[in-house]
Motif scaffolding. Structure first.
Motif, PDB file in Angstrom:
ATOM      1  N   TYR A 177       0.837  -1.207   0.000  1.00  0.00           N
ATOM      2  CA  TYR A 177       0.000   0.000   0.000  1.00  0.00           C
ATOM      3  C   TYR A 177       0.873   1.258   0.000  1.00  0.00           C
ATOM      4  O   TYR A 177       0.467   2.291  -0.546  1.00  0.00           O
ATOM      5  N   ARG A 178       2.076   1.172   0.560  1.00  0.00           N
ATOM      6  CA  ARG A 178       3.007   2.298   0.470  1.00  0.00           C
ATOM      7  C   ARG A 178       3.419   2.533  -0.985  1.00  0.00           C
ATOM      8  O   ARG A 178       3.438   3.677  -1.463  1.00  0.00           O
ATOM      9  N   GLN A 179       3.726   1.436  -1.696  1.00  0.00           N
ATOM     10  CA  GLN A 179       4.089   1.577  -3.114  1.00  0.00           C
ATOM     11  C   GLN A 179       2.908   2.092  -3.931  1.00  0.00           C
ATOM     12  O   GLN A 179       3.092   2.857  -4.882  1.00  0.00           O
ATOM     13  N   LEU A 180       1.708   1.686  -3.560  1.00  0.00           N
ATOM     14  CA  LEU A 180       0.510   2.183  -4.247  1.00  0.00           C
ATOM     15  C   LEU A 180       0.392   3.694  -4.090  1.00  0.00           C
ATOM     16  O   LEU A 180       0.190   4.421  -5.085  1.00  0.00           O
ATOM     17  N   ALA A 181       0.522   4.184  -2.862  1.00  0.00           N
ATOM     18  CA  ALA A 181       0.430   5.625  -2.626  1.00  0.00           C
ATOM     19  C   ALA A 181       1.530   6.374  -3.366  1.00  0.00           C
ATOM     20  O   ALA A 181       1.288   7.429  -3.978  1.00  0.00           O
ATOM     21  N   ASP A 182       2.744   5.827  -3.334  1.00  0.00           N
ATOM     22  CA  ASP A 182       3.855   6.461  -4.053  1.00  0.00           C
ATOM     23  C   ASP A 182       3.579   6.514  -5.551  1.00  0.00           C
ATOM     24  O   ASP A 182       3.874   7.517  -6.220  1.00  0.00           O
ATOM     25  N   ALA A 183       3.027   5.423  -6.090  1.00  0.00           N
ATOM     26  CA  ALA A 183       2.749   5.370  -7.536  1.00  0.00           C
ATOM     27  C   ALA A 183       1.675   6.375  -7.927  1.00  0.00           C
ATOM     28  O   ALA A 183       1.746   6.988  -9.003  1.00  0.00           O
ATOM     29  N   ILE A 184       0.670   6.541  -7.076  1.00  0.00           N
ATOM     30  CA  ILE A 184      -0.378   7.530  -7.363  1.00  0.00           C
ATOM     31  C   ILE A 184       0.212   8.937  -7.363  1.00  0.00           C
ATOM     32  O   ILE A 184      -0.071   9.741  -8.258  1.00  0.00           O
ATOM     33  N   ASP A 185       1.041   9.222  -6.378  1.00  0.00           N
ATOM     34  CA  ASP A 185       1.691  10.533  -6.344  1.00  0.00           C
ATOM     35  C   ASP A 185       2.504  10.776  -7.606  1.00  0.00           C
ATOM     36  O   ASP A 185       2.404  11.837  -8.239  1.00  0.00           O
ATOM     37  N   ALA A 186       3.322   9.788  -7.996  1.00  0.00           N
ATOM     38  CA  ALA A 186       4.232   9.957  -9.129  1.00  0.00           C
ATOM     39  C   ALA A 186       3.499   9.996 -10.459  1.00  0.00           C
ATOM     40  O   ALA A 186       3.834  10.793 -11.339  1.00  0.00           O
ATOM     41  N   THR A 187       2.490   9.151 -10.598  1.00  0.00           N
ATOM     42  CA  THR A 187       1.819   9.017 -11.896  1.00  0.00           C
ATOM     43  C   THR A 187       0.771  10.096 -12.124  1.00  0.00           C
ATOM     44  O   THR A 187       0.625  10.609 -13.237  1.00  0.00           O
ATOM     45  N   LEU A 188       0.037  10.456 -11.059  1.00  0.00           N
ATOM     46  CA  LEU A 188      -1.054  11.413 -11.209  1.00  0.00           C
ATOM     47  C   LEU A 188      -0.677  12.818 -10.759  1.00  0.00           C
ATOM     48  O   LEU A 188      -1.491  13.740 -10.845  1.00  0.00           O
ATOM     49  N   GLY A 189       0.544  12.994 -10.286  1.00  0.00           N
ATOM     50  CA  GLY A 189       0.972  14.324  -9.880  1.00  0.00           C
ATOM     51  C   GLY A 189       0.283  14.813  -8.626  1.00  0.00           C
ATOM     52  O   GLY A 189      -0.014  16.006  -8.495  1.00  0.00           O
ATOM     53  N   LEU A 190       0.020  13.902  -7.693  1.00  0.00           N
ATOM     54  CA  LEU A 190      -0.680  14.251  -6.461  1.00  0.00           C
ATOM     55  C   LEU A 190       0.241  14.096  -5.257  1.00  0.00           C
ATOM     56  O   LEU A 190       1.341  13.537  -5.358  1.00  0.00           O
ATOM     57  N   THR A 191      -0.237  14.600  -4.138  1.00  0.00           N
ATOM     58  CA  THR A 191       0.367  14.272  -2.846  1.00  0.00           C
ATOM     59  C   THR A 191      -0.777  13.783  -1.971  1.00  0.00           C
ATOM     60  O   THR A 191      -1.508  14.574  -1.370  1.00  0.00           O
ATOM     61  N   VAL A 192      -0.958  12.468  -1.936  1.00  0.00           N
ATOM     62  CA  VAL A 192      -2.121  11.913  -1.253  1.00  0.00           C
ATOM     63  C   VAL A 192      -1.912  11.883   0.259  1.00  0.00           C
ATOM     64  O   VAL A 192      -0.781  11.770   0.742  1.00  0.00           O
ATOM     65  N   ARG A 193      -3.013  12.037   0.992  1.00  0.00           N
ATOM     66  CA  ARG A 193      -2.983  11.787   2.427  1.00  0.00           C
ATOM     67  C   ARG A 193      -2.938  10.271   2.638  1.00  0.00           C
ATOM     68  O   ARG A 193      -3.549   9.512   1.877  1.00  0.00           O
ATOM     69  N   ARG A 194      -2.221   9.851   3.653  1.00  0.00           N
ATOM     70  CA  ARG A 194      -2.048   8.417   3.890  1.00  0.00           C
ATOM     71  C   ARG A 194      -2.620   8.067   5.261  1.00  0.00           C
ATOM     72  O   ARG A 194      -2.170   8.589   6.281  1.00  0.00           O
ATOM     73  N   MET A 195      -3.615   7.166   5.242  1.00  0.00           N
ATOM     74  CA  MET A 195      -4.278   6.762   6.473  1.00  0.00           C
ATOM     75  C   MET A 195      -4.325   5.234   6.547  1.00  0.00           C
ATOM     76  O   MET A 195      -4.649   4.580   5.558  1.00  0.00           O
ATOM     77  N   GLU A 196      -3.979   4.692   7.692  1.00  0.00           N
ATOM     78  CA  GLU A 196      -3.973   3.243   7.863  1.00  0.00           C
ATOM     79  C   GLU A 196      -5.262   2.795   8.529  1.00  0.00           C
ATOM     80  O   GLU A 196      -5.701   3.365   9.530  1.00  0.00           O
ATOM     81  N   TRP A 197      -5.870   1.752   7.967  1.00  0.00           N
ATOM     82  CA  TRP A 197      -7.022   1.100   8.589  1.00  0.00           C
ATOM     83  C   TRP A 197      -6.509  -0.191   9.221  1.00  0.00           C
ATOM     84  O   TRP A 197      -6.194  -1.154   8.502  1.00  0.00           O
ATOM     85  N   SER A 198      -6.419  -0.230  10.528  1.00  0.00           N
ATOM     86  CA  SER A 198      -5.857  -1.392  11.216  1.00  0.00           C
ATOM     87  C   SER A 198      -6.852  -2.545  11.238  1.00  0.00           C
ATOM     88  O   SER A 198      -8.059  -2.362  11.047  1.00  0.00           O
TER      89      SER A 198
END
Length: 314
Positions: free
Chosen positions: A228-249
């Protein structure tokens, strides 16, 4: 009509149509191969323009339309339909509810079908085991037990991971582009395997026609396996975003499911958060071992999300 290799696909939804298109392309250059699809009569005769368009496409691909209802018809009636086909590929999903997958499997065995690909295009149910949050998964294990206990019908299970598109489904909640947020299920280090419907269709066709013949085995495929960390990084890099990151335990998701025990989405979230049987090494998959190119996560985002969310590459 008799064929050297007659294939019946059950359903023509997102996966079914991808499988049918791929099989039809192969059949066009493979003498003696015929393709058919089982659809409800109401779908075949529908006046809805979109359904008419789908039916017209199937006919243009020389795919036979077979009327049937997997939910309403008794097993003996389904077996009578299945009996004239060499291979049956179930692309039905879970929409029929509890009991339908077992019913289809029993009808396949009763019909004496030579080879069966059950609806198991998802996670690795053997690894997840019985008693998971998603109770429908236990029936998938029942189907595996049934197929393993007999030797008349060959079977192949294709484990695909999650459909890539579902990872971005708003109702699933992992990727919330409106709120520019990514939720990690269980942990940022948890991984998930994803494959596009088109690649599942293409790779299933490759498995159907693979030499030596594949039978009695679980075949893993993957478009990508990411944390999920790589997913968030890929979204930032590919879509030009800086996403908020929240963990659902896991405890949080367990509590939410307790509040709504019949909520299917909450069941899926908890299963993926527990992290068992939902990801595998892409390098050890059928497509990697055969050198077959597939659509990875970033390529899927470029093809499907850049225009949709009004973004462009940096």
């Amino acid at each position: 009509m008799s064929h050297d290799h007659s294939i019946l696909v059950l359903g023509a939804g997102e996966l079914g149509i991808a499988v049918l298109r791929s099989l039809a392309r192969r059949a066009a250059s493979a003498p003696g191969v015929s393709i058919a699809v089982l659809l409800r009569s109401s779908t075949i005769d529908s006046s809805d323009p979109l359904k008419q368009q789908d039916i017209a496409e199937l006919r243009s691909l020389n795919i036979e339309l077979v009327a049937g209802d997997l939910t309403a018809q008794p097993e003996a009636s389904l077996a009578a339909v299945f009996r004239r086909f060499d291979t049956v590929i179930s692309c039905t999903g879970f929409v029929g509810g509890k009991g339908v997958q077992l019913k289809i499997a029993r009808a396949v065995l009763e019909a004496g079908v030579k080879r069966y690909f059950p609806w198991q295009f998802g996670v690795d149910y053997d690894v997840i085991g019985r008693g998971s949050a998603q109770d429908l998964f236990d029936e998938q294990l029942d189907v595996r037990d049934m197929l393993r206990s007999q030797h008349e019908t060959e079977w192949v299970i294709v484990s695909t991971g999650m459909f890539t598109s579902f990872l971005f489904e708003p109702s699933f909640g992992v990727v919330d582009l409106e709120q520019t947020t990514v939720h990690a299920l269980g942990s940022w280090d948890n991984a998930v395997t994803v494959t596009t419907a088109n690649d599942i269709g293409m790779l299933t066709t490759e498995i159907v026609f693979a030499e030596p013949r594949m039978a009695g085995q679980i075949v893993h495929i993957a478009g990508d396996t990411v944390t999920y960390r790589q997913l968030a990084d890929a979204i930032d890099a590919t879509l030009g975003l800086t996403v908020r990151r929240m963990e659902w335990s896991v405890p949080q998701l367990t509590g939410e499911l307790t509040q709504e025990p019949e909520n299917s989405i909450r069941k899926y979230r908890l299963v993926f958060a527990e992290g068992k049987g939902v990801a595998w090494n892409k390098g050890q998959t059928f497509n990697a071992q055969r050198g077959i190119a597939v659509c990875g996560l970033e390529a899927w985002m470029r093809e499907n999300l850049l225009t949709d969310v009004g973004l462009s590459l940096r």
